[in-house]
Scaffold this motif. Structure first.
Motif, PDB file in Angstrom:
ATOM      1  N   UNK A   1      17.802 -13.759 -64.954  1.00 38.96           N
ATOM      2  CA  UNK A   1      18.722 -14.846 -65.586  1.00 38.96           C
ATOM      3  C   UNK A   1      17.958 -15.234 -66.756  1.00 38.96           C
ATOM      4  N   UNK A   2      18.380 -15.292 -67.909  1.00 40.35           N
ATOM      5  CA  UNK A   2      17.774 -15.603 -69.326  1.00 40.35           C
ATOM      6  C   UNK A   2      18.098 -17.052 -69.560  1.00 40.35           C
ATOM      7  N   UNK A   3      17.205 -17.294 -70.438  1.00 38.66           N
ATOM      8  CA  UNK A   3      17.460 -18.810 -70.813  1.00 38.66           C
ATOM      9  C   UNK A   3      18.042 -18.614 -72.275  1.00 38.66           C
ATOM     10  N   UNK A   4      19.201 -19.049 -72.439  1.00 37.37           N
ATOM     11  CA  UNK A   4      19.758 -18.683 -74.095  1.00 37.37           C
ATOM     12  C   UNK A   4      19.445 -20.271 -74.824  1.00 37.37           C
ATOM     13  N   UNK A   5      19.728 -19.721 -76.195  1.00 38.59           N
ATOM     14  CA  UNK A   5      19.341 -20.993 -77.194  1.00 38.59           C
ATOM     15  C   UNK A   5      20.082 -22.099 -76.659  1.00 38.59           C
ATOM     16  N   UNK A   6      21.518 -21.911 -76.488  1.00 39.88           N
ATOM     17  CA  UNK A   6      22.392 -22.881 -76.380  1.00 39.88           C
ATOM     18  C   UNK A   6      21.940 -23.843 -74.909  1.00 39.88           C
ATOM     19  N   UNK A 287      13.840 -13.060 -53.627  1.00 44.37           N
ATOM     20  CA  UNK A 287      15.264 -12.431 -53.743  1.00 44.37           C
ATOM     21  C   UNK A 287      16.479 -12.718 -53.165  1.00 44.37           C
ATOM     22  N   UNK A 288      16.455 -14.188 -52.736  1.00 45.59           N
ATOM     23  CA  UNK A 288      17.340 -14.791 -52.049  1.00 45.59           C
ATOM     24  C   UNK A 288      17.720 -15.963 -53.182  1.00 45.59           C
ATOM     25  N   UNK A 289      17.497 -15.990 -54.220  1.00 45.05           N
ATOM     26  CA  UNK A 289      17.627 -17.135 -55.236  1.00 45.05           C
ATOM     27  C   UNK A 289      19.283 -17.334 -55.425  1.00 45.05           C
ATOM     28  N   UNK A 290      19.986 -15.913 -55.596  1.00 48.99           N
ATOM     29  CA  UNK A 290      21.178 -16.314 -55.762  1.00 48.99           C
ATOM     30  C   UNK A 290      21.870 -16.702 -54.566  1.00 48.99           C
ATOM     31  N   UNK A 295      24.938 -21.082 -51.797  1.00 45.93           N
ATOM     32  CA  UNK A 295      25.270 -21.789 -50.707  1.00 45.93           C
ATOM     33  C   UNK A 295      25.353 -23.195 -51.360  1.00 45.93           C
ATOM     34  N   UNK A 296      24.608 -23.540 -52.395  1.00 51.01           N
ATOM     35  CA  UNK A 296      24.831 -24.921 -53.030  1.00 51.01           C
ATOM     36  C   UNK A 296      26.267 -25.120 -53.718  1.00 51.01           C
ATOM     37  N   UNK A 297      26.555 -24.062 -54.293  1.00 52.27           N
ATOM     38  CA  UNK A 297      28.054 -24.167 -54.907  1.00 52.27           C
ATOM     39  C   UNK A 297      29.141 -24.509 -53.856  1.00 52.27           C
ATOM     40  N   UNK A 298      28.705 -23.447 -52.730  1.00 52.62           N
ATOM     41  CA  UNK A 298      30.022 -23.499 -51.756  1.00 52.62           C
ATOM     42  C   UNK A 298      29.883 -25.021 -50.989  1.00 52.62           C
ATOM     43  N   UNK A 385      26.937 -19.142 -43.511  1.00 51.21           N
ATOM     44  CA  UNK A 385      25.857 -18.820 -42.376  1.00 51.21           C
ATOM     45  C   UNK A 385      25.252 -17.423 -42.806  1.00 51.21           C
ATOM     46  N   UNK A 386      25.916 -16.597 -43.752  1.00 54.26           N
ATOM     47  CA  UNK A 386      24.881 -15.400 -44.267  1.00 54.26           C
ATOM     48  C   UNK A 386      23.954 -15.823 -44.961  1.00 54.26           C
ATOM     49  N   UNK A 387      24.083 -16.839 -45.948  1.00 56.16           N
ATOM     50  CA  UNK A 387      23.195 -17.169 -46.968  1.00 56.16           C
ATOM     51  C   UNK A 387      22.003 -17.849 -46.427  1.00 56.16           C
ATOM     52  N   UNK A 388      22.418 -18.667 -45.299  1.00 57.40           N
ATOM     53  CA  UNK A 388      21.172 -19.351 -44.466  1.00 57.40           C
ATOM     54  C   UNK A 388      20.381 -18.434 -43.798  1.00 57.40           C
ATOM     55  N   UNK A 389      21.015 -17.391 -43.090  1.00 57.07           N
ATOM     56  CA  UNK A 389      20.281 -16.460 -42.449  1.00 57.07           C
ATOM     57  C   UNK A 389      19.413 -15.676 -43.269  1.00 57.07           C
ATOM     58  N   UNK A 390      19.865 -15.415 -44.481  1.00 58.32           N
ATOM     59  CA  UNK A 390      19.202 -14.665 -45.573  1.00 58.32           C
ATOM     60  C   UNK A 390      17.808 -15.280 -45.955  1.00 58.32           C
ATOM     61  N   UNK A 391      17.904 -16.652 -46.261  1.00 63.93           N
ATOM     62  CA  UNK A 391      16.711 -17.486 -46.574  1.00 63.93           C
ATOM     63  C   UNK A 391      15.390 -17.535 -45.501  1.00 63.93           C
ATOM     64  N   UNK A 392      16.100 -17.716 -44.172  1.00 63.86           N
ATOM     65  CA  UNK A 392      15.167 -17.655 -43.125  1.00 63.86           C
ATOM     66  C   UNK A 392      14.391 -16.356 -42.859  1.00 63.86           C
ATOM     67  N   UNK A 393      15.334 -15.262 -43.053  1.00 68.74           N
ATOM     68  CA  UNK A 393      14.704 -13.971 -42.836  1.00 68.74           C
ATOM     69  C   UNK A 393      13.716 -13.840 -43.944  1.00 68.74           C
ATOM     70  N   UNK A 394      13.902 -14.185 -45.252  1.00 72.91           N
ATOM     71  CA  UNK A 394      12.680 -14.204 -46.194  1.00 72.91           C
ATOM     72  C   UNK A 394      11.506 -14.531 -45.692  1.00 72.91           C
ATOM     73  N   UNK A 395      11.411 -15.656 -44.723  1.00 75.72           N
ATOM     74  CA  UNK A 395       9.953 -15.985 -44.366  1.00 75.72           C
ATOM     75  C   UNK A 395       9.573 -15.334 -42.733  1.00 75.72           C
TER      76      UNK A 395
END
Length: 510
Positions: A1-6, A287-290, A295-298, A385-395
């Motif tokens: 994810x790159x930071x654009x000039x704009x 690895x679970x930033x997306x 999850x926040x967008x949902x 549910x899938x996103x929360x499980x991914x975040x928890x499994x990262x730890x």
């Protein structure tokens, strides 16, 4: 994810983005990495660009402020990080005697040759360093609170920092935490520097503290505070670096400046979640930033749907005619003032319409309910549910540590606690204890060691059985039994009677 000039032109400063977030409900997805070809950026936009351009500071792989704010955006990440800090640093700490040295296990008779000075020195050492750890924080908080802040920083951004404050004579007298998003790593020295490292050597009660000369390449650290519209830089040196470093420039001081305590930088301890591609630490959830952003967008979509009532509860359809203006105004007023509340359950509204043609064609008014078409529950439930499980499994945490215990029994709960402590928390405690022991050895502590208290995850019945069988075989002596109980209880036990032999099983003594 790159930071654009704009995007960089729109985002004047990180603090401005934070203020915008406090005014708006919707989350701000901050940029996570800098564009390699973004040459139009200036220090006015990013205060670190000047130091990075001069080659004095290493650029982090991710936007540290964005990482620090992710726990605010995700409902699962915050409680997962809190589970880490509570189970690793939340049970307190203690200074325990080193194995083989005289300790509080049993009163020791004073040696007439040394007048009891050795035993007295051990007690004085315990009091000195226990007081330093308990009250040495500049913020006034206890060491447990300081370590919990460090752990939250470590799990949020992958880095945490502990500043050491000396008395201008080289003796550490206080410590303080620094927010990781304000810190950057300086480039590593090209030349090696010789320094002295304390080592505790010996065995079987004959220990002594010696210094060993080593050589390594050091780096500096820099912190930037924002004061109004300007930034202030403060430089630090690594805790082992013996050289005087400038607090203003990060360069090695010489001459009279090296003797001025106001110009010397304080030592800094840097802890991190290791990454092979960068000297900075990288958080476990990287690895679970997306998933976190998704999850926040949902959740925002669900919030806006419920708030704005995107699907009305009923349609009023008119055929061969049109509602009169008075009827439209009456419906609007009725909806706003009368339709809510249980007292208005039986009230109704008279609706009238005019035909389209002058021949008096039949006007048809039909109320079409849309209750079935409305969203009866939040959307994206399976995705959430899938996103929360991914975040928890990262730890690598079992669900029970984040409050999900609906399908747990007592047996599965105890097993999850043991596995979590064995595979996740205990190794982290050992790693952090090593950092504190190196610091205390450098300060001269030689009779004790720093140890983090642990929760009791052992089944009491199994423990009693093991100790009973071990005592019969001679493997569990009173000294061993005391060590086990002190480790479980998290505090030292009172001394035993002088006639008890600590290294002989009770059955043999009886």
């Amino acid at each position: 994810m790159k930071r654009s000039n704009r995007s960089r032109a729109n985002l004047q400063t990180i603090e401005d983005a934070s203020e915008k977030h406090s005014r708006d409900v919707r989350a701000i997805v901050l940029p996570l990495a800098k564009a390699e070809d973004d040459s139009s950026a200036t220090s006015k936009v990013d205060p670190w660009d000047d130091l990075i351009g001069k080659g004095k500071v290493v650029s982090p792989p991710f936007d540290l402020f964005a990482l620090a704010t992710f726990p605010e955006y995700n409902s699962e990440l915050n409680q997962t990080i809190e589970a880490m800090e509570v189970n690793i640093a939340g049970f307190g700490w203690n200074l325990v005697p080193i194995e083989g040295l005289r300790s509080t296990d049993q009163p020791v008779e004073e040696d007439p040759d040394d007048g009891g000075t050795k035993d007295k020195g051990e007690r004085e050492e315990f009091i000195k360093f226990h007081e330093f750890l308990s009250y040495g924080s500049i913020s006034g908080d206890g060491l447990t609170s300081v370590r919990r802040r460090m752990r939250r920083d470590l799990e949020s951004t992958g880095n945490c920092y502990l500043e050491l404050v000396d008395d201008n004579q080289g003796t550490i007298v206080a410590f303080n935490t620094c927010p990781s998003y304000q810190m950057r790593l300086g480039v590593m020295d090209r030349e090696y520097t010789v320094y002295e490292e304390p080592r505790l050597v010996g065995s079987q009660g004959d220990f002594k503290l010696i210094t060993v000369k080593r050589r390594r390449r050091f780096r500096r650290y820099v912190q930037q505070h924002r004061y109004g519209a300007t930034y202030r830089q403060v430089w630090f040196k690594e805790s082992d670096d013996p050289r005087p470093i400038s607090v203003e420039t990060g360069e090695v001081l010489t001459g009279e400046d090296a003797l001025n305590p106001d110009k010397r930088a304080n030592p800094m301890i840097h802890m991190k979640v290791y990454s092979p591609r960068t000297p900075y630490g990288v958080p476990r959830y990287v690895g679970n930033i997306l998933s976190i952003l998704g999850g926040r967008a949902a959740e925002e979509i669900n919030y806006q749907t419920f708030r704005n009532n995107n699907m009305p509860s009923m349609l009023l359809m008119v055929s061969n005619g049109a509602l009169t203006q008075g009827t439209i105004e009456r419906i609007q007023s009725f909806t706003q003032s009368v339709i809510q509340g249980s007292d208005n359950w039986s009230k109704f509204l008279i609706v009238e319409a005019d035909p389209d043609s002058e021949d008096g064609g039949q006007v048809k008014i039909e109320a079409q309910p849309l209750v079935k078409a409305q969203h009866s529950d939040a959307m994206f439930q399976e995705y959430d549910k899938n996103t929360t499980d991914k975040v928890r499994r990262a730890f690598r945490l079992p669900p029970i540590f984040v409050g999900r215990s609906d399908d747990y029994t007592r047996a599965t709960a105890e097993t999850s606690r043991r596995i979590g402590d064995e595979q996740v928390f205990a190794p982290e405690r050992t790693s952090e204890d090593h950092v504190w022991n190196r610091l205390l050895r450098r300060m001269g502590m030689q009779h004790h060691m720093f140890k983090t208290n642990t929760p009791n995850v052992t089944d009491d019945e199994d423990l009693i059985k093991v100790m009973k069988d071990g005592e019969k075989s001679g493997a569990v002596t009173p000294r061993v039994a005391r060590r086990i109980l002190e480790d479980i209880l998290g505090r030292p036990l009172p001394p035993m009677a002088k006639e008890v032999k600590l290294d002989v099983p009770f059955t043999m003594q009886q």
